[in-house]
Design an enzyme around this catalytic site. Structure first.
Site, PDB file in Angstrom:
ATOM      1  N   HIS A 236     -22.364 -20.066  37.991  1.00  6.95           N
ATOM      2  CA  HIS A 236     -21.347 -20.564  38.919  1.00  6.95           C
ATOM      3  C   HIS A 236     -21.920 -20.926  40.291  1.00  6.95           C
ATOM      4  O   HIS A 236     -21.677 -22.008  40.835  1.00  6.95           O
ATOM      5  CB  HIS A 236     -20.271 -19.493  39.156  1.00  6.95           C
ATOM      6  CG  HIS A 236     -19.682 -18.900  37.924  1.00  6.95           C
ATOM      7  ND1 HIS A 236     -18.629 -19.471  37.253  1.00  6.95           N
ATOM      8  CD2 HIS A 236     -19.980 -17.761  37.242  1.00  6.95           C
ATOM      9  CE1 HIS A 236     -18.284 -18.716  36.219  1.00  6.95           C
ATOM     10  NE2 HIS A 236     -19.094 -17.669  36.187  1.00  6.95           N
TER      11      HIS A 236
HETATM   12  C1  BDR Z   1     -17.978 -15.669  40.528  1.00  4.08           C
HETATM   13  O1  BDR Z   1     -17.759 -14.267  40.429  1.00  4.08           O
HETATM   14  C2  BDR Z   1     -18.966 -13.582  40.384  1.00  4.08           C
HETATM   15  O2  BDR Z   1     -18.977 -12.652  39.352  1.00  4.08           O
HETATM   16  C3  BDR Z   1     -20.063 -14.615  40.271  1.00  4.08           C
HETATM   17  O3  BDR Z   1     -21.206 -14.222  41.009  1.00  4.08           O
HETATM   18  C4  BDR Z   1     -19.447 -15.857  40.842  1.00  4.08           C
HETATM   19  O4  BDR Z   1     -19.639 -15.945  42.236  1.00  4.08           O
HETATM   20  C5  BDR Z   1     -17.511 -16.327  39.253  1.00  4.08           C
HETATM   21  O5  BDR Z   1     -16.177 -16.042  39.027  1.00  4.08           O
END
Ligand code: BDR
Ligand code: CA
Length: 311
Positions: A236
């Site tokens: 992400h």
């Molecule tokens: C986001 O939540 C975290 O677990 C990840 O690092 C990312 O920033 C994805 O939903």
């Protein structure tokens, strides 16, 4: 062209760590601020220092908020492992934090660095505190981009994405006070899946940073398989970095976005008003499309290039 100057607020986190490596390659990474999120603040700060050390990044790390504005801290160790970096262990980190005042660093950097791009890839606690202390923050930035939310769906709940869900009150402040902003949500990040092929390329590069990225990806791919049934893991946070440096790889549209604070089933949801896209400044650019292959290539290139060579 001079590289984009970027400050990353993060909660490493597997994908945060890969985002830091990516940013160090595609941008001029001027600072890292940490926040409680995927794991507690001690771990996220240690992990940021560890990534900087492994990749020999000349970047200060400033420790930030230990807990959300209202919520009790709720981690995502079930995704990122108890330490936040999967099964990677980097116990002998010699670097130390530059300060424990992430908010002041963000505010100072916005004042002193022209066209600074602020990228938030954890819960929005530090950013909310910064813009509350200085409501002019956004006007001093070149841009503000966040990884969080979704136009459709969620990952922690049916309707909420982790970074918004973990501190909805902070996200509410940020969406109201930091626009115009770019929202890199699950609509985009769930299209960017890295898998065994990318992991093997990284491992073969054998640089310290590439080996770290390969180990992180190994864990992320396993967890994504178990939790989501996919063959690859969404990275992400690296998408948010690349949305700044390579905007031509992403598509989206401008909308009002509100954060749901009270819904029984929808707390932490980003409510995107897709009925119309009015002209104006105080809007959120909601990214929805991505050239996933190109983004994946850039992440792999960054992780295999940044930092010291293979021993
Ligand atoms: C986001 O939540 C975290 O677990 C990840 O690092 C990312 O920033 C994805 O939903
Ligand atoms: Ca994150």
């Amino acid at each position: 062209m001079a590289p984009v100057r970027m400050l990353i607020d993060c909660d490493p986190g597997l994908d945060d760590a890969i985002a830091l490596l990516t940013a160090a390659h595609v941008a001029d990474l001027v600072g890292i601020t940490t926040v409680n999120g995927n794991v507690g603040i001690d771990h996220t700060t240690h992990n940021a220092l560890a990534v900087a050390e492994v990749a020999a990044l000349d970047v200060p790390v400033h420790r930030g908020a230990a807990e959300p504005l209202v919520n009790a801290p709720a981690d995502a160790a079930y995704v990122h492992g108890p330490s936040g970096l999967g099964s990677v262990s980097i116990p002998d980190v010699t670097r130390t934090i530059a300060s424990d005042d992430a908010v002041s660093f963000i505010l100072d950097a916005a004042r002193s660095i022209e066209d600074l791009q602020l990228v938030a890839v954890g819960p929005m606690t530090n950013i909310a505190a910064a813009v509350t202390a200085d409501p002019g923050l956004r006007s001093r930035l070149g841009g503000f981009t966040l990884m969080g939310g979704a136009a459709v769906g969620g990952n922690v709940t049916a309707s909420a994405e982790f970074n918004i869900w973990a501190d909805p009150e902070a996200a509410d402040i940020v969406f109201r006070m930091m626009a115009p902003l770019t929202m890199v949500g699950l609509d985009v990040t769930h299209q960017v899946l890295l898998g065994p092929e990318e992991r093997d390329t990284m491992r073969a590069a054998a640089t310290p940073a590439a080996r770290l990225a390969a180990d992180l990806l190994d864990y992320a791919v396993d967890r994504a398989g178990e939790l989501r049934g996919t063959a690859g893991a969404p990275i992400h946070d690296a998408c948010a970095v690349l949305a700044v440096t390579h905007p031509e790889l992403f598509g989206g549209s401008d909308h009002p976005v509100a954060v749901e604070l009270t819904g029984t089933h929808t707390r932490g949801m980003t409510v995107v008003d897709s009925r119309f896209a009015p002209d104006g400044d105080a809007l959120v650019r909601v990214l929805r499309t991505v050239d996933a292959a190109a983004v994946i290539d850039l992440i792999v290139e960054a992780c295999t290039t940044v930092g010291p060579p293979a021993p």
